[in-house]
Design a protein around this motif. Structure first.
Motif, PDB file in Angstrom:
ATOM      1  N   ASP A  40       0.561  -1.168   0.328  1.00 56.46           N
ATOM      2  CA  ASP A  40      -0.038   0.441  -0.136  1.00 56.46           C
ATOM      3  C   ASP A  40       0.804   1.203  -0.424  1.00 56.46           C
ATOM      4  O   ASP A  40       1.299   1.507   0.833  1.00 56.46           O
ATOM      5  CB  ASP A  40      -0.562   0.094   0.899  1.00 56.46           C
ATOM      6  N   THR A  41       1.074   1.619  -1.796  1.00 59.51           N
ATOM      7  CA  THR A  41       2.157   3.379  -1.536  1.00 59.51           C
ATOM      8  C   THR A  41       1.082   4.695  -0.720  1.00 59.51           C
ATOM      9  O   THR A  41       2.282   4.690  -0.420  1.00 59.51           O
ATOM     10  CB  THR A  41       2.385   3.309  -2.306  1.00 59.51           C
ATOM     11  N   ARG A  44       2.308   3.803   2.986  1.00 58.70           N
ATOM     12  CA  ARG A  44       3.392   3.636   3.427  1.00 58.70           C
ATOM     13  C   ARG A  44       3.678   5.198   3.495  1.00 58.70           C
ATOM     14  O   ARG A  44       4.642   6.139   4.441  1.00 58.70           O
ATOM     15  CB  ARG A  44       4.587   3.315   2.269  1.00 58.70           C
ATOM     16  N   GLU A  45       3.495   6.355   2.351  1.00 56.19           N
ATOM     17  CA  GLU A  45       3.561   7.956   2.218  1.00 56.19           C
ATOM     18  C   GLU A  45       3.330   8.309   3.625  1.00 56.19           C
ATOM     19  O   GLU A  45       3.705   9.094   4.345  1.00 56.19           O
ATOM     20  CB  GLU A  45       3.164   7.955   0.811  1.00 56.19           C
ATOM     21  N   ARG A  46       1.946   8.214   3.571  1.00 58.03           N
ATOM     22  CA  ARG A  46       1.196   8.777   5.067  1.00 58.03           C
ATOM     23  C   ARG A  46       2.256   8.715   6.250  1.00 58.03           C
ATOM     24  O   ARG A  46       2.665   9.484   6.864  1.00 58.03           O
ATOM     25  CB  ARG A  46      -0.007   8.373   5.194  1.00 58.03           C
ATOM     26  N   LEU A  47       2.325   7.270   6.306  1.00 57.42           N
ATOM     27  CA  LEU A  47       3.600   6.737   7.751  1.00 57.42           C
ATOM     28  C   LEU A  47       4.561   7.487   7.637  1.00 57.42           C
ATOM     29  O   LEU A  47       5.340   8.102   8.747  1.00 57.42           O
ATOM     30  CB  LEU A  47       3.928   5.680   7.386  1.00 57.42           C
ATOM     31  N   CYS A  48       5.628   8.002   6.700  1.00 54.04           N
ATOM     32  CA  CYS A  48       6.582   8.481   6.539  1.00 54.04           C
ATOM     33  C   CYS A  48       6.892   9.864   7.378  1.00 54.04           C
ATOM     34  O   CYS A  48       7.312  10.406   7.672  1.00 54.04           O
ATOM     35  CB  CYS A  48       7.089   8.523   4.705  1.00 54.04           C
ATOM     36  N   LYS A  49       5.444  10.416   6.339  1.00 51.59           N
ATOM     37  CA  LYS A  49       5.443  12.013   6.356  1.00 51.59           C
ATOM     38  C   LYS A  49       5.065  11.803   7.608  1.00 51.59           C
ATOM     39  O   LYS A  49       5.306  12.666   9.352  1.00 51.59           O
ATOM     40  CB  LYS A  49       4.213  12.469   6.472  1.00 51.59           C
TER      41      LYS A  49
END
Length: 57
Positions: A40-41, A44-49
């Motif tokens: 789930d990209t 992944r992007e939300r968690l990285c932020k």
């Protein structure tokens, strides 16, 4: 630097960021999200932020 060397460096950096994210999720006991980050990209992007980790390629 050759293209191949650049690719190897980018892959290693990406793996290090994924490892940072995995460690953060484990510490916060967020196992459900951990099991989804590989496919789930958007997640992944939300968690990285959320964890202030550079975007993972």
């Amino acid at each position: 630097m050759t293209f191949e060397e650049w690719v190897v460096g980018e892959k290693k950096e990406s793996e290090e960021r994924i490892l940072e994210l995995v460690k953060a999720l484990l510490q916060d006991n967020r196992l459900e999200e951990l099991s989804q980050i590989s496919e789930d990209t958007v997640l992944r992007e939300r968690l990285c932020k959320e964890y202030k980790i550079s975007d993972i390629v």
